[in-house]
Design a protein around this motif. Structure first.
Motif, short mmCIF file in Angstrom:
data_model
loop_
_atom_site.label_atom_id
_atom_site.label_comp_id
_atom_site.label_asym_id
_atom_site.label_seq_id
_atom_site.Cartn_x
_atom_site.Cartn_y
_atom_site.Cartn_z
N PHE A 134 0.45 28.05 10.64
CA PHE A 134 1.55 27.62 9.80
C PHE A 134 2.86 28.35 10.14
O PHE A 134 3.78 28.36 9.34
CB PHE A 134 1.19 27.81 8.33
N LEU B 73 3.52 25.10 13.35
CA LEU B 73 4.46 24.33 12.55
C LEU B 73 5.85 24.35 13.17
O LEU B 73 6.55 23.32 13.19
CB LEU B 73 4.50 24.86 11.12
N ALA C 233 5.03 16.95 9.41
CA ALA C 233 4.07 17.86 8.77
C ALA C 233 2.90 18.15 9.70
O ALA C 233 2.63 17.40 10.64
CB ALA C 233 3.56 17.26 7.46
N CYS D 254 -1.19 18.66 9.59
CA CYS D 254 -2.36 18.31 8.79
C CYS D 254 -3.52 19.22 9.19
O CYS D 254 -3.78 19.41 10.39
CB CYS D 254 -2.70 16.85 9.04
N THR D 255 -4.21 19.78 8.21
CA THR D 255 -5.38 20.61 8.48
C THR D 255 -6.52 20.20 7.55
O THR D 255 -6.31 19.47 6.59
CB THR D 255 -5.10 22.11 8.28
N LEU E 214 1.33 31.19 2.74
CA LEU E 214 2.30 30.14 3.04
C LEU E 214 3.53 30.25 2.14
O LEU E 214 3.42 30.54 0.95
CB LEU E 214 1.67 28.76 2.90
N GLN F 197 7.06 26.32 4.40
CA GLN F 197 5.86 25.87 5.10
C GLN F 197 5.09 24.84 4.28
O GLN F 197 4.57 23.87 4.82
CB GLN F 197 4.98 27.08 5.44
N THR G 208 3.28 20.65 5.09
CA THR G 208 1.83 20.69 5.26
C THR G 208 1.19 19.48 4.57
O THR G 208 1.77 18.89 3.66
CB THR G 208 1.22 21.98 4.68
#
Length: 367
Positions: free
Chosen positions: A107, A111, A121, A123-124, A156, A160, A164
Motif C-alpha cells: 500500500f 499503490l 485503486a 485490489c487485494t 493504512l 491510501q 483500495t
C-alpha cells in the motif's frame, strides 16, 4: 474504475480479482516478485511470493481473461521489510514484517506505481471493509471475525484507503471463498494458506537471525540484576518466551521464569515471573491514523487496543502526549514487546496504530 489486482497466487486474491472483473471494472493483475532468488520454491504452507505462486496467479488471470504482469519489488522489499526486520531485532525489539510489508510494499510502493500508471485503486484479498463515515472513508473489521485482517491493515492512511478495494470484506467465511474459487475453476481453490515469515520459508527464525545478526554469549539476569544463566545471542529471545532458557539458578518460589526484556546494547536477557509480563501502559512515537484522526487526540479518548493479529481487543484509554501515542488498557496486557504494533479500534472501526517503543510493567521491580 481501473483496478490493479494484487495477485499473490492464493485463493483470496484470486477470488478478489474475479469479483472486481464481475463488478465491471477494468482489471489488470500483478504479482509481486519479492525474493532476489528467482527460483525460490514454496514448501507446503510456508512462505509466499514464490515462483509457484507467480504461476498460480498467472493461471487465474488467464482464466479471467485479464492482462497479467510480474513486477520485481525485491530490492524495495529487502530495504523496507527484511532490513527493517533485522535492525529491529538488533535493537532488541520484536517486529511484525507483515505490517511493514502492507505499509511499505503493498500500500505504498505498489499503490504509488499504480497511481502513476493511471489506476484508480489497488485490489487485494484482505478481509476488511471500507465505509463512508461522517468524516470520510473508514476502515472496519470484516464480517467474519475469525478471518478479520483489519489489524494488519491498521497502518493504512486516509490517502491510501481512498485508493483500495477489498471485495472479500463482507464474505461470511473463508469456506465460501474456497467454494467460489472451485466453482470458477481456479486450481488454487484448495491451496493451503501461507504462514510464518515469507522470507524465512523453513520457519527457522532463530537460525536466520543467528546467521545475519550474529550470535554472542551473554548473561541472563533477573529483575534485580543477578545473573541466573547465559545465552548464545540475545536476538534469539522475545518477550514472553519460556522455552530455551538456560537458567542455572532456580527462582526462589520454584516457579518458571519468562523473558521480560531484551537489552541488545549489553547483550543481556532479563527474566522474571509470569506476573511481571503484565503491561499497564504502552507507547510509541511512530503512529498513524486510518482515516480521520480522533477529535482532539491530545485529550484522552476511549477505544479498544489489539496488540496481535489474533488477539482479542481490550478496552483502553489513549492519548497523544509529548509526541507519543500512549495507551492505557483497562486490564493489563500480557507479554507485550517493543516492536509490536498496537492497533486502536472504536467498535469495528480501525482508528489507527503505533509501533510500540516502550512498555510499563504493572508489577513493580521490588514486588
Amino acid at each position: 474504475m481501473r483496478i490493479l489486482a494484487a495477485m499473490s497466487g492464493g485463493v483470496d486474491s484470486a477470488v478478489a480479482a474475479a469479483r472486481a472483473v464481475d463488478a465491471g471494472h477494468d482489471v489488470v493483475g500483478v504479482h509481486l516478485a519479492l525474493s532476489r532468488a528467482g527460483g525460490t520454491l514454496r514448501t507446503g504452507s510456508r512462505g509466499c511470493c514464490t515462483i509457484e505462486d507467480a504461476m498460480d496467479a498467472r493461471r487465474v488471470a488467464d482464466r479471467l481473461g485479464i492482462p497479467f504482469y510480474v513486477w520485481d519489488f525485491s530490492e524495495r522489499f529487502r530495504d523496507d521489510v527484511i532490513d527493517d526486520f533485522l535492525s529491529e531485532y538488533r535493537a532488541g525489539r520484536t517486529p511484525n514484517p507483515c505490517m511493514r510489508c502492507n505499509e511499505r510494499i503493498k500500500f505504498a510502493a505498489l499503490l504509488e506505481r499504480a497511481l502513476e500508471l493511471g489506476f484508480d485503486a489497488v485490489c487485494t484479498g484482505h478481509y476488511a471493509t471500507l465505509r463512508e463515515g461522517p468524516s470520510g472513508l473508514e476502515l472496519h473489521r470484516s464480517s467474519e471475525e475469525a478471518k478479520d485482517q483489519s489489524y494488519v491493515l491498521g497502518v493504512l492512511t486516509a490517502e491510501q484507503l481512498a485508493h483500495t478495494y477489498f471485495p472479500l470484506g463482507t464474505t461470511p467465511s473463508k469456506a465460501l471463498v474456497r467454494a467460489e474459487a472451485e466453482e470458477r475453476g481456479f486450481a488454487v481453490a484448495a491451496k493451503p494458506d501461507s504462514y510464518d515469515i515469507c522470507f524465512i520459508p523453513d520457519g527457522d527464525t532463530r537460525g536466520y537471525l543467528a546467521e545475519r545478526v550474529g550470535a554472542e554469549r551473554g548473561a541472563i539476569v533477573d529483575r534485580s540484576g543477578a545473573v541466573v544463566g547465559d545465552h548464545d545471542g540475545a536476538h534469539a529471545f522475545t518477550v514472553g518466551q519460556r522455552r530455551g532458557l538456560r537458567l542455572g539458578v532456580p527462582a526462589d518460589d520454584g516457579k518458571p521464569r519468562f523473558v521480560l526484556e531484551v537489552r541488545p546494547v549489553t547483550n543481556t536477557v532479563v527474566v522474571g515471573p509470569k506476573e511481571a509480563l503484565a503491561t499497564a501502559e504502552i507507547a510509541g512515537s511512530r503512529y498513524t491514523w486510518a482515516g480521520a484522526a480522533p477529535d482532539a487526540p491530545e485529550r484522552a479518548f476511549a477505544c479498544d487496543v489489539q496488540i496481535r493479529a489474533h488477539a482479542d481487543p481490550v478496552p483502553a484509554v489513549a492519548v497523544v502526549r509529548d509526541g507519543e501515542l500512549v495507551v492505557t488498557p483497562e486490564a493489563p496486557l500480557d507479554g507485550v514487546a517493543p516492536g509490536q504494533t498496537a492497533v486502536l479500534y472504536a467498535g469495528t472501526r480501525v482508528l489507527g496504530q503505533c509501533t510500540i517503543d516502550r512498555t510499563v510493567s504493572a508489577v513493580p521491580v521490588d514486588a
